[in-house]
Scaffold this motif. Sequence first.
Motif, mmCIF file in Angstrom:
data_model
loop_
_atom_site.group_PDB
_atom_site.id
_atom_site.type_symbol
_atom_site.label_atom_id
_atom_site.label_comp_id
_atom_site.label_asym_id
_atom_site.label_seq_id
_atom_site.Cartn_x
_atom_site.Cartn_y
_atom_site.Cartn_z
ATOM 1 N N LYS A 1 22.072 -15.978 63.324
ATOM 2 C CA LYS A 1 21.159 -15.225 62.475
ATOM 3 C C LYS A 1 21.648 -15.334 61.032
ATOM 4 C CE LYS A 1 18.609 -10.956 62.554
ATOM 5 N NZ LYS A 1 18.397 -9.699 63.256
ATOM 6 N N PHE A 2 20.721 -15.615 60.126
ATOM 7 C CA PHE A 2 21.041 -15.764 58.720
ATOM 8 C C PHE A 2 20.759 -14.478 57.959
ATOM 9 C CE2 PHE A 2 20.276 -20.088 60.106
ATOM 10 C CZ PHE A 2 21.272 -20.797 59.438
ATOM 11 N N GLN A 3 21.392 -14.368 56.805
ATOM 12 C CA GLN A 3 21.078 -13.314 55.860
ATOM 13 C C GLN A 3 20.196 -13.963 54.791
ATOM 14 O OE1 GLN A 3 23.390 -9.996 53.183
ATOM 15 N NE2 GLN A 3 24.611 -11.411 54.320
ATOM 16 N N PHE A 4 19.016 -13.408 54.596
ATOM 17 C CA PHE A 4 18.042 -13.946 53.642
ATOM 18 C C PHE A 4 17.964 -12.970 52.478
ATOM 19 C CE2 PHE A 4 13.455 -14.372 52.380
ATOM 20 C CZ PHE A 4 13.545 -15.647 51.857
ATOM 21 N N ILE A 5 18.551 -13.372 51.357
ATOM 22 C CA ILE A 5 18.627 -12.505 50.184
ATOM 23 C C ILE A 5 17.509 -12.917 49.243
ATOM 24 C CG2 ILE A 5 20.106 -11.737 48.289
ATOM 25 C CD1 ILE A 5 22.436 -12.764 50.263
ATOM 26 N N CYS A 6 16.615 -11.970 48.965
ATOM 27 C CA CYS A 6 15.401 -12.335 48.240
ATOM 28 C C CYS A 6 14.891 -11.192 47.362
ATOM 29 C CB CYS A 6 14.327 -12.746 49.235
ATOM 30 S SG CYS A 6 13.874 -11.397 50.360
ATOM 31 N N TYR A 7 13.857 -11.505 46.608
ATOM 32 C CA TYR A 7 13.170 -10.534 45.767
ATOM 33 C C TYR A 7 11.713 -10.563 46.196
ATOM 34 C CZ TYR A 7 11.408 -8.306 41.482
ATOM 35 O OH TYR A 7 10.793 -7.467 40.582
ATOM 36 N N SER A 8 11.175 -9.425 46.579
ATOM 37 C CA SER A 8 9.839 -9.379 47.180
ATOM 38 C C SER A 8 8.723 -9.885 46.255
ATOM 39 C CB SER A 8 9.518 -7.961 47.652
ATOM 40 O OG SER A 8 9.520 -7.073 46.549
ATOM 41 N N LYS A 9 8.910 -9.817 44.953
ATOM 42 C CA LYS A 9 7.864 -10.250 44.014
ATOM 43 C C LYS A 9 8.020 -11.714 43.595
ATOM 44 C CE LYS A 9 7.253 -5.599 42.314
ATOM 45 N NZ LYS A 9 7.488 -4.657 41.231
ATOM 46 N N CYS A 10 8.957 -12.407 44.222
ATOM 47 C CA CYS A 10 9.235 -13.808 43.892
ATOM 48 C C CYS A 10 8.416 -14.721 44.810
ATOM 49 C CB CYS A 10 10.737 -14.056 44.064
ATOM 50 S SG CYS A 10 11.219 -15.776 44.086
ATOM 51 N N SER A 11 7.581 -15.577 44.214
ATOM 52 C CA SER A 11 6.731 -16.460 45.026
ATOM 53 C C SER A 11 7.558 -17.486 45.803
ATOM 54 C CB SER A 11 5.696 -17.163 44.147
ATOM 55 O OG SER A 11 6.332 -17.948 43.166
ATOM 56 N N THR A 12 8.664 -17.938 45.234
ATOM 57 C CA THR A 12 9.527 -18.892 45.941
ATOM 58 C C THR A 12 10.155 -18.239 47.168
ATOM 59 O OG1 THR A 12 9.987 -19.995 43.847
ATOM 60 C CG2 THR A 12 11.458 -20.500 45.680
ATOM 61 N N CYS A 13 10.545 -16.977 47.025
ATOM 62 C CA CYS A 13 11.118 -16.238 48.160
ATOM 63 C C CYS A 13 10.080 -16.084 49.266
ATOM 64 C CB CYS A 13 11.616 -14.864 47.708
ATOM 65 S SG CYS A 13 13.028 -14.937 46.587
ATOM 66 N N THR A 14 8.846 -15.812 48.880
ATOM 67 C CA THR A 14 7.761 -15.662 49.852
ATOM 68 C C THR A 14 7.546 -16.964 50.617
ATOM 69 O OG1 THR A 14 6.707 -14.020 48.430
ATOM 70 C CG2 THR A 14 5.330 -15.020 50.127
ATOM 71 N N LYS B 1 20.010 -16.447 41.137
ATOM 72 C CA LYS B 1 18.914 -17.284 41.629
ATOM 73 C C LYS B 1 18.635 -16.922 43.081
ATOM 74 C CE LYS B 1 17.384 -22.058 41.771
ATOM 75 N NZ LYS B 1 16.413 -22.009 40.690
ATOM 76 N N ARG B 2 17.400 -16.944 43.429
ATOM 77 C CA ARG B 2 17.007 -16.594 44.783
ATOM 78 C C ARG B 2 15.912 -17.534 45.263
ATOM 79 N NH1 ARG B 2 15.835 -13.135 40.529
ATOM 80 N NH2 ARG B 2 13.634 -13.074 40.198
ATOM 81 N N PRO B 3 15.701 -17.571 46.551
ATOM 82 C CA PRO B 3 16.440 -16.854 47.589
ATOM 83 C C PRO B 3 17.806 -17.488 47.851
ATOM 84 C CG PRO B 3 14.865 -18.343 48.606
ATOM 85 C CD PRO B 3 14.650 -18.442 47.113
ATOM 86 N N ILE B 4 18.622 -16.709 48.537
ATOM 87 C CA ILE B 4 19.899 -17.212 49.033
ATOM 88 C C ILE B 4 19.867 -17.038 50.545
ATOM 89 C CG2 ILE B 4 22.413 -16.974 49.027
ATOM 90 C CD1 ILE B 4 22.201 -15.702 46.250
ATOM 91 N N LEU B 5 20.212 -18.094 51.246
ATOM 92 C CA LEU B 5 20.281 -18.040 52.706
ATOM 93 C C LEU B 5 21.737 -18.237 53.096
ATOM 94 C CD1 LEU B 5 18.400 -17.803 55.214
ATOM 95 C CD2 LEU B 5 18.540 -20.290 55.368
ATOM 96 N N VAL B 6 22.290 -17.229 53.766
ATOM 97 C CA VAL B 6 23.716 -17.258 54.106
ATOM 98 C C VAL B 6 23.876 -17.267 55.620
ATOM 99 C CG1 VAL B 6 25.919 -16.050 53.880
ATOM 100 C CG2 VAL B 6 24.256 -15.947 52.011
ATOM 101 N N GLY B 7 24.618 -18.269 56.093
ATOM 102 C CA GLY B 7 24.977 -18.351 57.502
ATOM 103 C C GLY B 7 26.490 -18.422 57.614
ATOM 104 N N ASP B 8 26.987 -18.646 58.817
ATOM 105 C CA ASP B 8 28.438 -18.695 59.026
ATOM 106 C C ASP B 8 29.122 -19.712 58.120
ATOM 107 O OD1 ASP B 8 28.245 -16.724 60.932
ATOM 108 O OD2 ASP B 8 28.134 -18.145 62.605
ATOM 109 N N ASP B 9 28.563 -20.913 58.047
ATOM 110 C CA ASP B 9 29.181 -21.940 57.214
ATOM 111 C C ASP B 9 28.163 -22.639 56.315
ATOM 112 O OD1 ASP B 9 27.873 -23.162 59.266
ATOM 113 O OD2 ASP B 9 29.520 -24.461 59.873
#
Length: 117
Positions: free
Chosen positions: A2-15, A94-102
Amino acid sequence: MKFQFICYSKCSTCTKAKKWLEANHIEFEERPIKDENPTVDELREWIPKSGYPIKRFFNTSGKIYRDLNLKDRLPQMTGEEQVKLLATDGMLVKRPILVGDDIVLVGFKEEEWKQIL
């Protein structure tokens, strides 16, 4: 995984990135960057893990970046000073950031995400 998805809700790229993750059945936990910005320790871990230069972690098109004149100031700052600055406000990052184990991906580039994930 499972990844951590760090985002901003008003960001079209994040969407777009979120829709892509869902369409590809990639499990993630969403974290709003404005409410819970990355910490100094997280950034110290993520930057080397990402393989990107620290500059890639800055939201260079953001208002705060421009207001602080970071285009001119960043080259004179140490890496540690840059990390501490990033940790002060999620909107600098900068967002989004997707963080996994490695894995740490910054910004959404569909081809890159497709290759890595």
